[in-house]
Design a protein around this motif. Structure first.
Motif, mmCIF file in Angstrom:
data_model
loop_
_atom_site.group_PDB
_atom_site.id
_atom_site.type_symbol
_atom_site.label_atom_id
_atom_site.label_comp_id
_atom_site.label_asym_id
_atom_site.label_seq_id
_atom_site.Cartn_x
_atom_site.Cartn_y
_atom_site.Cartn_z
ATOM 1 N N VAL A 286 0.844 -1.205 0.000
ATOM 2 C CA VAL A 286 0.000 0.000 0.000
ATOM 3 C C VAL A 286 0.876 1.252 0.000
ATOM 4 O O VAL A 286 0.597 2.212 -0.724
ATOM 5 C CB VAL A 286 -0.972 -0.011 1.199
ATOM 6 N N ALA A 287 1.960 1.244 0.779
ATOM 7 C CA ALA A 287 2.857 2.408 0.835
ATOM 8 C C ALA A 287 3.484 2.682 -0.527
ATOM 9 O O ALA A 287 3.605 3.845 -0.931
ATOM 10 C CB ALA A 287 3.932 2.194 1.894
ATOM 11 N N ARG A 288 3.871 1.637 -1.249
ATOM 12 C CA ARG A 288 4.440 1.838 -2.592
ATOM 13 C C ARG A 288 3.394 2.420 -3.540
ATOM 14 O O ARG A 288 3.717 3.235 -4.408
ATOM 15 C CB ARG A 288 5.009 0.531 -3.136
ATOM 16 N N ARG A 289 2.148 2.033 -3.374
ATOM 17 C CA ARG A 289 1.064 2.603 -4.188
ATOM 18 C C ARG A 289 0.931 4.099 -3.908
ATOM 19 O O ARG A 289 0.808 4.906 -4.834
ATOM 20 C CB ARG A 289 -0.243 1.868 -3.884
ATOM 21 N N LEU A 290 0.978 4.481 -2.643
ATOM 22 C CA LEU A 290 0.916 5.897 -2.280
ATOM 23 C C LEU A 290 2.145 6.652 -2.797
ATOM 24 O O LEU A 290 2.044 7.797 -3.240
ATOM 25 C CB LEU A 290 0.782 6.057 -0.762
ATOM 26 N N GLU A 291 3.282 5.997 -2.762
ATOM 27 C CA GLU A 291 4.507 6.593 -3.301
ATOM 28 C C GLU A 291 4.349 6.844 -4.803
ATOM 29 O O GLU A 291 4.728 7.907 -5.309
ATOM 30 C CB GLU A 291 5.687 5.658 -3.026
ATOM 31 N N ALA A 292 3.766 5.900 -5.507
ATOM 32 C CA ALA A 292 3.546 6.063 -6.952
ATOM 33 C C ALA A 292 2.596 7.217 -7.246
ATOM 34 O O ALA A 292 2.643 7.808 -8.331
ATOM 35 C CB ALA A 292 3.009 4.760 -7.546
ATOM 36 N N GLU A 293 1.758 7.561 -6.269
ATOM 37 C CA GLU A 293 0.825 8.681 -6.426
ATOM 38 C C GLU A 293 1.458 10.006 -6.018
ATOM 39 O O GLU A 293 0.795 11.039 -6.028
ATOM 40 C CB GLU A 293 -0.442 8.423 -5.593
#
Length: 171
Positions: free
Chosen positions: A31-38
């Motif tokens: 989930v953190a990597r998804r937020l990072e991608a955003e």
């Protein structure tokens, strides 16, 4: 970053800080990597330990403290630079979450918690399948993993903004 507007004029900018919360194997880094991608900046204990050449967990207490101090300083600098941040830590206790809420309060930031309520069998199964190939893939012994899960303190709504992802864990 959330921009507050009134009649088209910018009246304030709210920095977004997310506390990723869940036991090892719950899916926090995904989930953190998804937020990072955003567009958020991701700070991770595991990545910092890996960068230092540490390949086993848990960290010795002195190394943990050193990494935590460095990550806190980076967090404060990022917030001061109007950067949104996701803290990819476990935040396993209410006390740990409170420390970061208190750290951010003087900066005008109310962090939100994203809790990964992953069932025990799923989290422990994920940990058992890890291959220890990168910083988000630390392997833990079965006993340590079970101990981490069993002593995890789930967050509650009275702690502040909370999003729960997944089913409630069964102990």
């Amino acid at each position: 970053m959330i921009v507050a507007r009134a009649g088209g004029a910018i009246v304030g900018v709210m920095i977004r800080v997310v506390l990723m919360c869940g036991p090892a194997g719950s899916g926090k880094s995904t989930v953190a990597r998804r937020l990072e991608a955003e567009g958020m900046v991701r700070l991770s204990f595991d990545q910092e330990a890996w960068r230092r050449g540490i390949r086993t967990m848990p960290l010795p207490s002195d190394v943990h403290e050193e990494i935590e101090q460095e990550l806190r300083a980076r967090l404060i600098a990022l917030v001061a630079a109007d950067q949104d941040v996701v803290l990819d830590f476990s935040f396993w206790s209410k006390r740990a979450r409170l420390i970061y809420r208190n750290l951010l309060r003087p900066l005008g930031v109310v962090p939100e918690t994203i809790y990964l309520a992953t069932p025990r069998a799923v989290a422990l199964g994920r940990l058992a399948a890890r291959s220890h190939e990168h910083a988000d893939d630390y392997a833990l012994s079965n006993d340590v993993a079970a101990d981490y899960f069993d002593h995890f303190e789930p967050p509650t709504a009275d702690e502040g903004p909370l999003t729960v992802l997944g089913a409630e864990p069964s102990h």
